[in-house]
Write an enzyme that holds these catalytic residues in place. Sequence first.
Site, PDB file in Angstrom:
ATOM      1  N   HIS A 113       6.642 -27.894 -29.905  1.00 52.51           N
ATOM      2  CA  HIS A 113       5.227 -28.250 -30.043  1.00 52.51           C
ATOM      3  C   HIS A 113       4.580 -27.570 -31.246  1.00 52.51           C
ATOM      4  CE1 HIS A 113       4.566 -30.676 -26.426  1.00 52.51           C
ATOM      5  NE2 HIS A 113       5.407 -29.869 -25.814  1.00 52.51           N
ATOM      6  N   ASP A 133      11.928 -34.987 -35.063  1.00 48.39           N
ATOM      7  CA  ASP A 133      12.933 -35.872 -34.474  1.00 48.39           C
ATOM      8  C   ASP A 133      13.537 -36.790 -35.531  1.00 48.39           C
ATOM      9  OD1 ASP A 133      12.035 -34.669 -32.198  1.00 48.39           O
ATOM     10  OD2 ASP A 133      11.047 -36.441 -31.378  1.00 48.39           O
ATOM     11  N   ASP A 188       5.901 -28.648 -34.615  1.00 44.74           N
ATOM     12  CA  ASP A 188       6.158 -29.498 -35.779  1.00 44.74           C
ATOM     13  C   ASP A 188       4.919 -30.285 -36.151  1.00 44.74           C
ATOM     14  OD1 ASP A 188       6.484 -31.045 -33.427  1.00 44.74           O
ATOM     15  OD2 ASP A 188       7.772 -32.496 -34.456  1.00 44.74           O
TER      16      ASP A 188
END
Length: 418
Positions: free
Chosen positions: A48, A186, A50
């Site tokens: 939490h 991601d 990025d």
Amino acid sequence: MGRVAAPRILGGTCSRVSCIEDLFKEVFNCSPTHRVRAPGRVNLIGEHIDYNGLPVFPMALQRAARIVFRPRNDRIVALHSSDERFHPVEFEIGPEIERWSQGSWGNYVKAPAKELAYRFEIQRGFDGVLQSDIPVAAGLSSSSAIVNAVGLALAHLNDVLAEPGEFAGLMAEAELFVGTRGGGMDQAISLGAKDHSAAKVSFNPIRLQHVTVPDGWCFIIADSGEVAEKSGSRQAEYNLRRTKCEEALHIISTNLLEQGITEGLHESYPELCASLDTEVLLDFSENLLTASEHRCFRHVVTEAGRVEAAIERMLAADIRGFGAYMNASHDSLKTDYQVSTEALDEIVQVAREGGAVGARLTGAGFGGCVVALAERRRARDVLGALQVEYYERRGRENRMNERLFIAVPSRGASVRVI
């Protein structure tokens, strides 16, 4: 600039590829011409942060989303899944693509098509079949792998040129179409990972620093069995935390400037964290923020420090030091960011008691997976403890190869002509 979809060796097994190629022939009555593979990921530490612009430390998995496809001469994308739970999707490419109902997997197919149509006016679609062995809604980025795979296929067919970091940013922007305000981790690690390595992913611009995972280290993935669906009911909770982080940054930066502590307004967390010591920031912020804002702020700034320290421990091959930072990360996610669950906390505890030097939830939380670190010689002990003390106690012995497995640090996405 280099071509994003430059051919590389495709990962995966021959039997798996043959299976989806055969399915393609059944569905479309012809043979596919291309294959694309985009791996899932496990975030080792840096949760939490990025989307707050701070570096994170993930690695790509051996599990991936794979599409075999054939170009069309029109703007239609038709994609079938080998998983019968997911119905076929078909739509026309264009900058005004409309979203299907919330939670529809097809939105992850539409997302890159809309972004690339807007940015590059792409005109050519494809027929394809998707197969993925990434556990769904488990915090291992199964959805972003689909976005990357579809995006790479469309980029390849439409001669889109972009640097890998730039393309990762495009795919992160694309995923906003689904409604989740994520970061870019991601997409970046799925596209740019290297074999045998984790990577420090930094942002603005996106760049990767690869770090070889020591041979004696073993990362284990364990699925709690609780669905962690960001596009479903938890989306508002996920986005709320991002909003709290943004509000905290603005309040702290404004007050630092007004009180003459800093000379300029810090517009990002990297700037803020570089300007003052973490303890100073926490002391300064305590009376300026609401309790929930302060918890979120404390997690962000302390997690940023844990990422840097953990990377140093991996470079030094200090497995226990790295594990300690994983444990501290989970405690912060549980207490401050409040995204853990009783099941995640329990599976973390079972892994630690079974011989893991560190364990933490991975992904957005609210369910999903845990990542545990063990010495390779102790991996069997940890796997056994998790199977007996967590899965068998809950009657979840079925599909154990999906629920519990060793993570192999793997290469990033690729496209190749068949």
